[in-house]
Enzyme design. Structure first.
Site, mmCIF file in Angstrom:
data_model
loop_
_atom_site.group_PDB
_atom_site.id
_atom_site.type_symbol
_atom_site.label_atom_id
_atom_site.label_comp_id
_atom_site.label_asym_id
_atom_site.label_seq_id
_atom_site.Cartn_x
_atom_site.Cartn_y
_atom_site.Cartn_z
ATOM 1 N N TYR A 1 9.319 -62.305 1.112
ATOM 2 C CA TYR A 1 8.388 -61.861 2.162
ATOM 3 C C TYR A 1 8.056 -60.380 2.120
ATOM 4 C CZ TYR A 1 13.116 -61.363 4.100
ATOM 5 O OH TYR A 1 14.434 -61.089 4.276
ATOM 6 N N CYS B 1 49.195 -85.800 30.767
ATOM 7 C CA CYS B 1 48.815 -85.656 29.357
ATOM 8 C C CYS B 1 48.333 -87.008 28.823
ATOM 9 C CB CYS B 1 50.006 -85.163 28.543
ATOM 10 S SG CYS B 1 49.673 -85.161 26.786
HETATM 11 S S1 IVH Z 1 10.553 -58.340 6.689
HETATM 12 C C1 IVH Z 1 11.069 -53.796 6.231
HETATM 13 N N1 IVH Z 1 10.101 -60.890 6.994
HETATM 14 O O1 IVH Z 1 15.273 -60.560 9.103
HETATM 15 C C2 IVH Z 1 11.034 -55.187 6.725
HETATM 16 N N2 IVH Z 1 12.338 -60.129 7.243
HETATM 17 O O2 IVH Z 1 16.124 -58.562 11.176
HETATM 18 C C3 IVH Z 1 11.722 -56.133 5.862
HETATM 19 N N3 IVH Z 1 13.952 -61.927 7.698
HETATM 20 O O3 IVH Z 1 16.762 -58.136 7.053
HETATM 21 C C4 IVH Z 1 12.012 -57.430 6.481
HETATM 22 N N4 IVH Z 1 12.527 -63.576 7.653
HETATM 23 O O4 IVH Z 1 16.827 -60.582 6.329
HETATM 24 C C5 IVH Z 1 11.030 -59.921 7.009
HETATM 25 N N5 IVH Z 1 9.548 -63.137 7.187
HETATM 26 C C6 IVH Z 1 10.462 -62.168 7.196
HETATM 27 C C7 IVH Z 1 11.823 -62.444 7.429
HETATM 28 C C8 IVH Z 1 12.737 -61.388 7.465
HETATM 29 C C9 IVH Z 1 13.793 -63.251 7.805
HETATM 30 C C10 IVH Z 1 15.252 -61.230 7.879
HETATM 31 C C11 IVH Z 1 15.587 -60.215 6.836
HETATM 32 C C12 IVH Z 1 15.725 -58.921 7.565
HETATM 33 C C13 IVH Z 1 16.026 -59.389 8.952
HETATM 34 C C14 IVH Z 1 15.594 -58.336 9.942
#
Ligand code: IVH
Length: 661
Positions: free
Chosen positions: A223, A402
């Protein structure tokens, strides 16, 4: 095809394409059987002609047998987390702040928030090169070999304008189906279950043998592309390009032109997530334009252009059919609800804990009620409220005797739980034995919980000390007990005699003595005899020991039966005193040492301890400053190569032990 190298390249390419069709596109073009045949053909050729093995060979997916030595690696770009909220008003506040700061109406990309373990993967010259966990955000563990086994992560990528070097981030997840199978397997082996797919994922990516990781059926969604090598002007297009290069990205992401569309997305997935084959715990809302993202920037912890809206734990309504009362190893009674089976967060739930009598009366839980059920972070779901009392229902009356031995239940002042005071009550004894053999205690791993119960029910053992008296012949007489398993059980029981005092102390199952407290007590009192005679005042002097724990210890040792039990265990050779640390020397002072591979006499950790005890410094990656390379079996070829090229002194386990003698 005449040329072997061409044939290997050809097979590698078509198998990678089939892998992509299957794991990324969910659209297989050939049967599993045909795939396996081709893979077998490639694998045979590779074994015969290892010089032609391609860097992105699909045979890498099965994992190698090298033991992992996770080295800590600094992230080139910190792995930040997201600001999160459970409130839609705060999403509106986020939007208003962005309007204020950028003075434009932004477009957002809404994505599912995958609930797994984040990973950062580097690609070099279109080839997978390294994978690192999030760790503390600035440095993580190198899990390259493990991640290579995840079939939806491309080992090589194809496309236009791919930068020579780049880093991409995603979430490794374990689909519900795999998670449930894994827990069924664990249960059958009497092992502790994973609480949820997230924990199972984190546990799996840190397994020591990549071959075991390959069996865990992990998946990964990407992502985020890192750094300054932008491949488009916005996030949405970037993700589309990443998907074209071969990465698995979410098909559910949506470009939203307004805040209303963002809320539509949230509302839709709050319900629909129940039908996804994996866990999501929210929605991530990201400003689409990179220009606006740059303008908004980052705080120390989070991007200011994104926010995570988290869903509240999933709830369902089901009927409470009856209440069972379970007796734990300490005699505590736990009421357990039997429910009309209902599907919740990826699995069918039939039972839920009701905690204690107070909880039942607080919520006024009655048999026949429609109850709200919720899964928190734990495996066992809980009843969090009543949707509707059943028409002729009566308040629940907690049992007074019990359910196992009929003794009158008691309750200590200030405690919420009723307990059975009879220490001969069978489920208490079985519970104590099961605790004693558990992994964190004596680790008698070939004797699972069910077999321990079988031994008790058949009169083979009446207490933990009896375990050390049984023989193979007695075990084989039991139903379904083969010779080999009996032998394993006996070996495992014998091996437990060398388990350290702190674990033995924990294994005794004294009330309130958890793993940490046992360790503190063991190191403070050095041996069991000192602990037995310790007064309350002396006990409280030890770190972390308060009134409650001290009283429980005194009460335990006051009971002559417990003293007799300890004497029996002592006689069997169990460890009842702390083994003082080996004598320290200065033999390795100033030396940077790498311990790599597997060894015959010591574990890697033990050897590292020996290095420390003799003044040396353990390092995990080789550099020209490394003084000594202690090489075990299965040391990775890359490490060996590097050590040779840097002319580092290499010795084996025996030579090392002789050196420090
Ligand atoms: S973006 C700089 N997109 O959520 C931003 N994170 O609480 C980078 N996560 O550490 C993260 N789905 O492990 C992003 N669609 C998504 C996500 C996602 C799960 C997790 C990821 C991150 C955490 C943040």
């Amino acid at each position: 095809m005449e040329n072997i190298e061409d044939k290997i390249i050809f097979l590698t390419e078509i198998l990678n394409q089939h892998n992509y069709n299957y794991y990324v596109l969910n659209n297989p073009a050939i049967s599993d059987f045909e795939f396996d045949k081709l893979l077998e053909e490639l694998s045979t050729l590779e074994k015969k002609y290892p010089e032609f093995v391609q860097n992105d060979s699909p045979t890498l997916r099965v994992g190698n047998d090298l033991s992992n030595d996770f080295k800590t690696t600094a992230h080139e770009y910190p792995m930040l987390s997201l600001g999160n909220t459970y409130s839609k008003n705060e999403v509106t506040d986020f939007h208003n702040r962005i309007l204020r700061e950028t003075e434009v109406e932004p477009e957002y990309v809404c994505e599912l928030k995958f609930d797994g373990a984040s990973v950062s993967v580097k690609y070099k010259n279109n080839l997978f090169s390294q994978a690192v966990t999030r760790g503390d955000g600035t440095q993580g563990d190198d899990i390259t070999e493990n991640v290579k086994t995840i079939k939806s992560i491309p080992l090589s990528i194809k496309g236009e304008n791919i930068p020579d070097n780049f880093e991409i981030r995603g979430e490794i997840i374990m689909p519900h189906k795999i998670f449930n199978l894994l827990n069924v397997e664990k249960q059958a082996k009497g092992e502790q279950l994973f609480a949820n797919p997230r924990n199972a994922t984190s546990g799996s990516i840190k397994l020591l043998n990549p071959k075991d990781v390959a069996k865990r059926g992990l998946d990964c969604y990407f992502y985020y592309m890192m750094g300054n090598k932008k491949i488009a002007n916005n996030h949405f297009d970037t993700i589309k390009i990443l998907s074209k290069w071969g990465f698995k990205t979410s098909e559910h992401s949506r470009l939203c032109k307004s805040l209303d569309e963002v809320f539509e997305f949230i509302n839709y997935w709050d319900l629909e997530r129940k039908n996804l084959p994996y866990d999501t715990d929210g929605v991530v809302i990201k400003v689409n334009s990179f220009e606006l993202q740059d303008l908004l920037g980052f705080t120390a912890k989070n991007p200011r252009w994104a926010i995570a809206y988290k869903f509240k734990a999933e709830q369902v309504i089901t009927k409470l059919l009856s209440i069972d009362y379970q007796v734990g190893r300490t005699g505590a009674i736990t009421p357990v609800a039997n429910l009309e089976p209902v599907f919740l967060s990826g699995s069918t739930v039939r039972r839920a804990t009701l905690h204690n009598a107070d909880q039942i009366s607080l919520l006024d839980i009655r048999i026949g009620d429609d109850v709200y059920l919720e899964k928190g972070g734990e495996i066992i779901p809980k009843i969090v409220g009543i949707a509707k009392h059943n028409d002729n229902s009566k308040p629940t009356e907690f049992i007074i005797n019990c359910p196992a031995c009929g003794s009158k239940l008691e309750k200590n002042e200030g405690e919420a739980r009723w307990f059975c005071p009879n220490s001969d009550c069978p489920p208490q004894i079985v519970g104590k034995i099961q605790h004693f053999i558990s992994r964190k205690a004596m680790n008698i791993d070939s004797l699972g919980d069910e077999t321990a119960e079988l031994f008790f029910n058949n009169g083979l053992i009446k207490n933990i000390a009896d375990l050390y008296l049984i023989n193979k012949e007695q075990i084989v007489l039991l139903e379904r007990m083969a010779d080999k398993s009996a032998e394993n059980i006996i070996n495992s029981i014998n091996n437990s005699k060398s388990v350290s005092f702190e674990k033995v102390l924990f294994a005794l199952g004294i009330r309130f003595i958890g793993e940490t407290v046992a360790k503190k007590l063991a190191y403070h009192f050095k041996n069991i005899d000192n602990l037995i005679i310790a007064t309350k005042e002396e006990l409280i002097e030890a770190e972390e020991i308060g009134d409650k724990i001290a009283e429980s210890i005194i009460c335990y040792f006051k009971d002559q039966e417990n003293i007799e039990l300890i004497n029996k265990l002592k006689k069997q050779g169990l460890q009842f005193e702390i083994v003082e640390e080996e004598k320290k020397s200065d033999k390795l002072i100033g030396k940077s040492i790498i311990i790599s591979g597997t060894f015959n006499n010591f574990s890697r950790e033990e050897l590292k301890k020996i290095v420390e005890n003799n003044g040396g410094k353990n390092v995990s990656s080789i550099s020209k400053n490394t003084d000594l390379f202690v090489m075990g079996e299965n040391t990775g070829p890359a490490k060996l190569q590097k050590a040779i090229s840097l002319n580092i002194k290499m010795i084996n386990e025996q030579e090392f032990l002789e050196m420090i003698n």
